[in-house]
Design a protein around this motif. Sequence first.
Motif, PDB file in Angstrom:
ATOM      1  N   HIS A 413      -5.242 -17.481 -12.322  1.00  0.00           N
ATOM      2  CA  HIS A 413      -4.136 -16.652 -11.834  1.00  0.00           C
ATOM      3  C   HIS A 413      -3.882 -15.477 -12.770  1.00  0.00           C
ATOM      4  N   SER A 414      -4.022 -15.717 -14.063  1.00  0.00           N
ATOM      5  CA  SER A 414      -3.809 -14.624 -15.013  1.00  0.00           C
ATOM      6  C   SER A 414      -4.943 -13.604 -14.953  1.00  0.00           C
ATOM      7  N   TYR A 415      -6.138 -14.035 -14.568  1.00  0.00           N
ATOM      8  CA  TYR A 415      -7.267 -13.104 -14.458  1.00  0.00           C
ATOM      9  C   TYR A 415      -7.131 -12.253 -13.201  1.00  0.00           C
ATOM     10  N   SER A 416      -6.701 -12.850 -12.103  1.00  0.00           N
ATOM     11  CA  SER A 416      -6.500 -12.110 -10.861  1.00  0.00           C
ATOM     12  C   SER A 416      -5.320 -12.736 -10.118  1.00  0.00           C
ATOM     13  N   PRO A 417      -4.282 -11.961  -9.818  1.00  0.00           N
ATOM     14  CA  PRO A 417      -3.116 -12.527  -9.128  1.00  0.00           C
ATOM     15  C   PRO A 417      -3.354 -12.807  -7.652  1.00  0.00           C
ATOM     16  N   ASN A 418      -4.491 -12.411  -7.127  1.00  0.00           N
ATOM     17  CA  ASN A 418      -4.780 -12.633  -5.710  1.00  0.00           C
ATOM     18  C   ASN A 418      -4.892 -14.122  -5.424  1.00  0.00           C
ATOM     19  N   PHE A 419      -4.144 -14.581  -4.441  1.00  0.00           N
ATOM     20  CA  PHE A 419      -4.132 -16.003  -4.106  1.00  0.00           C
ATOM     21  C   PHE A 419      -5.505 -16.488  -3.660  1.00  0.00           C
ATOM     22  N   TYR A 420      -6.174 -15.715  -2.820  1.00  0.00           N
ATOM     23  CA  TYR A 420      -7.444 -16.157  -2.265  1.00  0.00           C
ATOM     24  C   TYR A 420      -8.539 -16.230  -3.323  1.00  0.00           C
ATOM     25  N   PHE A 421      -8.442 -15.438  -4.378  1.00  0.00           N
ATOM     26  CA  PHE A 421      -9.438 -15.496  -5.446  1.00  0.00           C
ATOM     27  C   PHE A 421      -9.444 -16.873  -6.107  1.00  0.00           C
ATOM     28  N   SER A 422      -8.288 -17.325  -6.560  1.00  0.00           N
ATOM     29  CA  SER A 422      -8.217 -18.628  -7.230  1.00  0.00           C
ATOM     30  C   SER A 422      -8.453 -19.775  -6.247  1.00  0.00           C
ATOM     31  N   TYR A 423      -8.002 -19.601  -4.999  1.00  0.00           N
ATOM     32  CA  TYR A 423      -8.161 -20.674  -4.014  1.00  0.00           C
ATOM     33  C   TYR A 423      -9.630 -20.920  -3.707  1.00  0.00           C
ATOM     34  N   PHE A 424     -10.352 -19.879  -3.335  1.00  0.00           N
ATOM     35  CA  PHE A 424     -11.756 -20.064  -2.963  1.00  0.00           C
ATOM     36  C   PHE A 424     -12.633 -20.388  -4.175  1.00  0.00           C
ATOM     37  N   LEU A 425     -12.261 -19.890  -5.348  1.00  0.00           N
ATOM     38  CA  LEU A 425     -13.031 -20.244  -6.541  1.00  0.00           C
ATOM     39  C   LEU A 425     -12.900 -21.734  -6.844  1.00  0.00           C
ATOM     40  N   ARG A 426     -11.705 -22.276  -6.637  1.00  0.00           N
ATOM     41  CA  ARG A 426     -11.516 -23.712  -6.845  1.00  0.00           C
ATOM     42  C   ARG A 426     -12.285 -24.534  -5.813  1.00  0.00           C
ATOM     43  N   VAL A 427     -12.306 -24.071  -4.564  1.00  0.00           N
ATOM     44  CA  VAL A 427     -13.043 -24.783  -3.522  1.00  0.00           C
ATOM     45  C   VAL A 427     -14.547 -24.738  -3.792  1.00  0.00           C
ATOM     46  N   ILE A 428     -15.037 -23.584  -4.220  1.00  0.00           N
ATOM     47  CA  ILE A 428     -16.475 -23.444  -4.488  1.00  0.00           C
ATOM     48  C   ILE A 428     -16.889 -24.321  -5.662  1.00  0.00           C
ATOM     49  N   THR A 429     -16.065 -24.375  -6.704  1.00  0.00           N
ATOM     50  CA  THR A 429     -16.393 -25.256  -7.835  1.00  0.00           C
ATOM     51  C   THR A 429     -16.371 -26.721  -7.403  1.00  0.00           C
ATOM     52  N   GLY A 430     -15.492 -27.074  -6.453  1.00  0.00           N
ATOM     53  CA  GLY A 430     -15.508 -28.437  -5.930  1.00  0.00           C
ATOM     54  C   GLY A 430     -16.802 -28.755  -5.203  1.00  0.00           C
ATOM     55  N   ALA A 431     -17.316 -27.786  -4.432  1.00  0.00           N
ATOM     56  CA  ALA A 431     -18.594 -27.988  -3.745  1.00  0.00           C
ATOM     57  C   ALA A 431     -19.733 -28.136  -4.741  1.00  0.00           C
ATOM     58  N   PHE A 432     -19.736 -27.308  -5.782  1.00  0.00           N
ATOM     59  CA  PHE A 432     -20.779 -27.412  -6.799  1.00  0.00           C
ATOM     60  C   PHE A 432     -20.655 -28.716  -7.592  1.00  0.00           C
ATOM     61  N   ALA A 433     -19.436 -29.215  -7.753  1.00  0.00           N
ATOM     62  CA  ALA A 433     -19.261 -30.513  -8.424  1.00  0.00           C
ATOM     63  C   ALA A 433     -19.902 -31.622  -7.600  1.00  0.00           C
ATOM     64  N   CYS A 434     -19.743 -31.575  -6.273  1.00  0.00           N
ATOM     65  CA  CYS A 434     -20.398 -32.567  -5.404  1.00  0.00           C
ATOM     66  C   CYS A 434     -21.910 -32.478  -5.521  1.00  0.00           C
ATOM     67  N   ILE A 435     -22.436 -31.255  -5.529  1.00  0.00           N
ATOM     68  CA  ILE A 435     -23.888 -31.074  -5.643  1.00  0.00           C
ATOM     69  C   ILE A 435     -24.388 -31.580  -6.990  1.00  0.00           C
ATOM     70  N   PHE A 436     -23.638 -31.282  -8.045  1.00  0.00           N
ATOM     71  CA  PHE A 436     -24.019 -31.748  -9.382  1.00  0.00           C
ATOM     72  C   PHE A 436     -24.086 -33.272  -9.439  1.00  0.00           C
ATOM     73  N   ILE A 437     -23.108 -33.936  -8.846  1.00  0.00           N
ATOM     74  CA  ILE A 437     -23.104 -35.402  -8.841  1.00  0.00           C
ATOM     75  C   ILE A 437     -24.279 -35.944  -8.031  1.00  0.00           C
ATOM     76  N   CYS A 438     -24.556 -35.337  -6.887  1.00  0.00           N
ATOM     77  CA  CYS A 438     -25.661 -35.806  -6.049  1.00  0.00           C
ATOM     78  C   CYS A 438     -27.001 -35.715  -6.777  1.00  0.00           C
ATOM     79  N   LEU A 439     -27.187 -34.666  -7.561  1.00  0.00           N
ATOM     80  CA  LEU A 439     -28.482 -34.432  -8.200  1.00  0.00           C
ATOM     81  C   LEU A 439     -28.665 -35.208  -9.502  1.00  0.00           C
TER      82      LEU A 439
END
Length: 654
Positions: A413-439
């Motif tokens: 939030h401090s890097y970018s106040p845009n709501f969608y920036f932090s929201y989608f970045l958190r969702v994308i990291t969640g997807a990559f966390a699933c991929i990391f666990i699978c592999l």
Amino acid sequence: MPPPSSSPRALPAAWSLLSSVRTHCAMATELSVTANARLEMDYETKIFPHTGGYGCYNRLVVLFSWFPNFAAMLNLFSDVFYTLIPDSYHCRADPQLLPSAFLSSNFSRQGYLNLTIPWVNGTGFSHCELFKYPPNSSDFSEKVSRERVSCTVGWEYAHVAGLQSNFVTEWNLVCNDYWKIPLQHICFMTGWILGYILLGTLCDWLGRRRCFLLSISLSSLLGVAVCLSSSAVVFLLLRLSQGAMLAGVFVSSYIARLELCDPPHRLMVAMVSGFFAVFAELLLPGIAVLCRNWPVLQAVATLPLLLLLSYWCCVSVFPESPRWLLATAQIPQLKRSLQEFSTRNGVCLRDEIYPGETLLSEIDSACGEDCRPRYFSVLELRRTRVIWKNCLILSFTLFIGTGIQYCFTRNLHSYSPNFYFSYFLRVITGAFACIFICLSVNHFGRRGMLLLSAIITGLSSLLLLALTQYLRGGLVLVLSVIGLLFSQALAMLSVLFACEVMPTVVRGGCLGLVLAAGCVGMAASSLMELQNNGGYFLHHVIFASFAVLSVLCIMLLPESKRKPLPDSLKDGESQRRPPLFLSRPDRDNLPLLCARPPLSEYNPDNYSRLVSATRRMLTKDNLPYRIAVPTHPPLLSDSETQGQENETLTEVVS
């Protein structure tokens, strides 16, 4: 005539036979007590393969168990849009505070706002104050003495991200009422905590299917009621109740899908459910834009729950877990369930001429005639040493994984106040966390990857804590993304690990306790917001310290990779902690805690078939042989025979 030479030997043989029968009766009594444990231990190798294993029907049931996860996560993450504060808002101008000579038509809108609302340097118009002019004033310059008062007729809001109105704008929860926003999130998480604990325990008492149907029915009704909320208090209470029911939907479906899998497929089945949650998060912004108002968004989020009510009618898409039926010794229901699974998987189970050679008859033999259902609760953990320790450690790691995410998202939030920036970045990291666990997890093991996730999460948090003021914005962003990715991996893996190491008889209650600890971590961020982030630094220090401490705790966990699920408390207590670096892959014999030595070497498994076969043989009317009755009269009369037996007993005793 003297008695035959075989008669003195026949009597000791009879006594030996009598002693053997008494021994077997004692064994049968102990067998009835331990029948549940034996059956549970044999499920993975003796029962599951004979019903088709992870066949087509099991895969179909697992597929239908992913949809409840999507529905529960859609309702969970919609709370972000309900409580989002608009970026820009200010008090609505009150004509009563202006002098009688003031004519708004003489001013532009911007000029009108400049005269009625104070300007705060760096933030724009004041959020909570208005100017009050003297009644007879005709000077509207800044030199005139104007009083600042709180908003009197409400606020004007800019559009909320995705919505035109939400929980905040509906009831003006800003300024003095701002504290109700984090309170709403805390109430919602409190509902999830209570639901995980109570309905998780209910999973062990009523079964996975009944608990799921109860939860899905009540959550649907409460979701509809939330749409009709008339006040903030009613909204809070209904969201708390719905959160409790959604927790029951999540925990019952999560356990059911893992209990229908074999060890090689458990990881992928769990991670696909994680992708369903990610998919729900990705859809939410678009759904919010289309809905525009929060009651419509709530209705759309409730729609999947209403569709899941069809599981009441379609028993085959969400059947009861046969593993739980076996663990609780519900033999008639178990036999029907196994026949259903085997038939739909293309395997035939039926009683044949020789009962001991079929699966269903072996279950009858092992259980016995007096086997009754037995249910357990999390209170049984008081008698355990290993199970409660595993539960405590995994609750701790999940608490850290969910609670520390607030420290990383705040930097976003401090890097970018845009709501969608932090929201989608958190969702994308969640997807990559699933991929990391699978592999990685199937190759390096659950414990190793959990340990790695905790280490990287702790290091990222410590670096941000110590060096934020010395680092550039890009490095802060990179560390925050890495910490967010591995903290989500830590949370997901803790849930999977907990479900795999907890015994079937208490899996619902134990997993509920672990998930409840994760919700406490999620609610910790709202506690900081209640104090306007005044305790953020302390929050960051505590969770960074906990992340480092969890590294030592994780070393005490067993390894569950490609191992059968424990079914009884005895199975859970016998889990072993492997060394971090195995010298031999097949060695896994280090005890987690020093266990008490067994009281005896008696193992009822060795006598189960003998006792059951003897009992069946003695109770059969059509024996395969006949006892021959002598046709000639006895050599001795009854009195003489009794005297001879007494003399023989006297000689044996002497």
